[in-house]
Design an enzyme around this catalytic site. Structure first.
Site, PDB file in Angstrom:
ATOM      1  N   GLY A   1     -24.822   0.923 -28.245  1.00  0.00           N
ATOM      2  CA  GLY A   1     -25.227   2.024 -29.083  1.00  0.00           C
ATOM      3  C   GLY A   1     -26.279   2.902 -28.433  1.00  0.00           C
ATOM      4  O   GLY A   1     -26.463   2.888 -27.219  1.00  0.00           O
TER       5      GLY A   1
ATOM      6  N   THR B   1     -24.653  -2.593 -31.573  1.00  0.00           N
ATOM      7  CA  THR B   1     -23.279  -2.113 -31.796  1.00  0.00           C
ATOM      8  C   THR B   1     -22.342  -3.283 -32.073  1.00  0.00           C
ATOM      9  O   THR B   1     -21.473  -3.207 -32.948  1.00  0.00           O
ATOM     10  CB  THR B   1     -22.787  -1.312 -30.579  1.00  0.00           C
TER      11      THR B   1
ATOM     12  N   GLU C   1     -20.141   2.045 -24.244  1.00  0.00           N
ATOM     13  CA  GLU C   1     -19.800   2.677 -25.516  1.00  0.00           C
ATOM     14  C   GLU C   1     -20.889   2.538 -26.577  1.00  0.00           C
ATOM     15  O   GLU C   1     -20.620   2.737 -27.762  1.00  0.00           O
ATOM     16  CB  GLU C   1     -18.460   2.133 -26.028  1.00  0.00           C
TER      17      GLU C   1
ATOM     18  N   ALA D   1     -19.889   9.593 -29.371  1.00  0.00           N
ATOM     19  CA  ALA D   1     -19.523  10.719 -30.237  1.00  0.00           C
ATOM     20  C   ALA D   1     -20.745  11.063 -31.065  1.00  0.00           C
ATOM     21  O   ALA D   1     -21.455  10.177 -31.545  1.00  0.00           O
ATOM     22  CB  ALA D   1     -18.348  10.346 -31.132  1.00  0.00           C
TER      23      ALA D   1
ATOM     24  N   GLU E   1       1.208   3.743   2.070  1.00  0.00           N
ATOM     25  CA  GLU E   1       1.914   4.077   3.303  1.00  0.00           C
ATOM     26  C   GLU E   1       3.206   3.267   3.440  1.00  0.00           C
ATOM     27  O   GLU E   1       4.238   3.799   3.865  1.00  0.00           O
ATOM     28  CB  GLU E   1       1.017   3.820   4.519  1.00  0.00           C
TER      29      GLU E   1
ATOM     30  N   ARG F   1     -10.304   3.309 -21.701  1.00  0.00           N
ATOM     31  CA  ARG F   1     -10.521   1.866 -21.564  1.00  0.00           C
ATOM     32  C   ARG F   1      -9.504   1.241 -20.607  1.00  0.00           C
ATOM     33  O   ARG F   1      -9.831   0.352 -19.823  1.00  0.00           O
ATOM     34  CB  ARG F   1     -10.423   1.185 -22.935  1.00  0.00           C
TER      35      ARG F   1
ATOM     36  N   HIS G   1       0.834  -1.196   0.000  1.00  0.00           N
ATOM     37  CA  HIS G   1       0.000   0.000   0.000  1.00  0.00           C
ATOM     38  C   HIS G   1       0.876   1.256   0.000  1.00  0.00           C
ATOM     39  O   HIS G   1       2.085   1.201   0.207  1.00  0.00           O
ATOM     40  CB  HIS G   1      -0.938  -0.012   1.202  1.00  0.00           C
TER      41      HIS G   1
ATOM     42  N   ASP H   1     -20.834  -2.860 -35.731  1.00  0.00           N
ATOM     43  CA  ASP H   1     -19.466  -2.322 -35.687  1.00  0.00           C
ATOM     44  C   ASP H   1     -18.399  -3.397 -35.513  1.00  0.00           C
ATOM     45  O   ASP H   1     -17.230  -3.154 -35.786  1.00  0.00           O
ATOM     46  CB  ASP H   1     -19.326  -1.304 -34.546  1.00  0.00           C
TER      47      ASP H   1
END
Length: 340
Positions: free
Chosen positions: A286, A199, A284, A157, A53, A187, A51, A203
């Site tokens: 659609g 999508t 992301e 977009a 610390e 990502r 960690h 795509d």
């Protein structure tokens, strides 16, 4: 700005270096100060590793001055045994003089117990320095613990005239290459990435990190009736993939099909991701999938690229209400960041 705030700012800078590497742990930075000067610093670099610390104390060359030193850390030192021993115990053993903390840990295993341990050992504690900035840094961690679901980022977009894709579902390329590279960086910073079946089919995205360096997120796809082709990139087995559906429960290699009931489908999907320790999710597309999360108010942040080109007609970008937090120029694109 006070000295405490200045040193806490440095701890937050260090903490940010752990993004994309430490989940499901929080991002934590630590600074050790003696006589107004930093004598040690560190951050949580990797899940399962030391960690912040521990790394900060290790970096102090002269340990004899720790008893007159102040430790600045953006999250309460842990008080329980996890992957590593309790940091509160280590600070007590090193007999530090004072510990300054930004946020109390929401984890019920800690939740004030680390601070109580320090106080019982006679170490002075201060809580709440730059607490809002620190909470923003660890928004994924706090959302996960407090809402019992991942922190949800919507991303799309859209054209200048408000379309997310052409009428034939073609959405390449609305944003510029710099915006697309930024998306790949995002990502690498999140635990999982989700798309709907539309999508996935139109795509055929890989949903991996290619234009940036970093780990690939877990891929998530909604395919209620399992109509997607097994030849899609999503099912190539290269990256762990979760397919949420109404039909089958099965695991094969790197792909897991998870059967859910239709009622409250998205809530059950998020509950399953929570059970799998997935702390953040970037969606992301659609348009239909994005709108579904928006309509059920299951989102925390929206990152919307607005390009200069126009389509004239097509599939409209999602409509929503939120608070515009920031607007940035990415070459000729505008990035609008909204919060709920």
């Amino acid at each position: 700005m006070t000295a405490d705030e200045l040193f806490m700012l440095r701890a937050l800078e260090l903490a940010r270096l752990g993004i994309g590497q430490v989940s499901p742990n929080p991002q934590v930075g630590c600074v050790v100060v003696h006589d107004g000067k930093i004598i040690g610093e560190g951050w949580h670099q990797k899940y399962g590793g030391p960690h912040a610390e521990v790394n900060a104390i290790r970096s102090v060359k002269d340990k004899s001055v720790l008893s007159q030193s102040t430790v600045y850390v953006n999250l309460e030192p842990c008080s329980h045994f996890g992957k590593t021993p309790p940091c509160a115990d280590m600070l007590i053993a090193e007999r530090v003089r004072k510990v300054v903390v930004a946020n109390v840990d929401s984890n019920p295993l800690v939740g004030g117990k680390g601070l109580a341990k320090l106080q019982a050992a006679g170490i002075e504690t201060v809580v709440g320095v730059l607490d809002q900035q620190a909470r923003e840094l660890n928004k994924r961690f706090f959302t996960f613990l407090e809402k019992k679901r991942p922190y949800i980022i919507l991303k799309w977009a859209q054209t200048a005239d408000g379309f997310i894709a052409r009428s034939n579902f073609d959405s390449k390329w609305i944003s510029n290459e710099y915006s697309r590279q930024l998306v790949h960086r995002w990502r690498s910073e999140e635990d999982a990435i989700l798309v709907g079946s539309g999508t996935a089919a139109h795509d055929n995205p890989e949903l991996t990190v290619r234009d940036w360096s970093g780990r690939n997120p877990v891929r998530v796809v909604i395919d209620r009736h399992l109509k997607l082709s097994s030849t899609l990139h999503l099912f190539d087995g290269n990256t762990p993939t979760l397919c949420y559906n109404l039909v089958q429960q099965e695991t094969e290699s790197n792909i897991t099909w998870i059967k859910l009931e239709e009622d409250h489908f998205l809530e059950k999907l998020l509950a399953d991701l929570y059970a799998r320790n997935i702390q953040s999710l970037i969606i992301e597309g659609g348009a239909q999938t994005l709108s579904a999360f928006l309509n059920e108010n299951l989102w925390d942040e929206a990152r919307v690229f607005k390009a200069r080109q126009s389509f004239g007609s097509g599939i409209a970008a999602p409509s929503f209400q939120g608070i515009l937090k920031e607007t940035l120029d990415v070459m000729d694109d505008e990035l609008h960041i909204w919060v709920r």
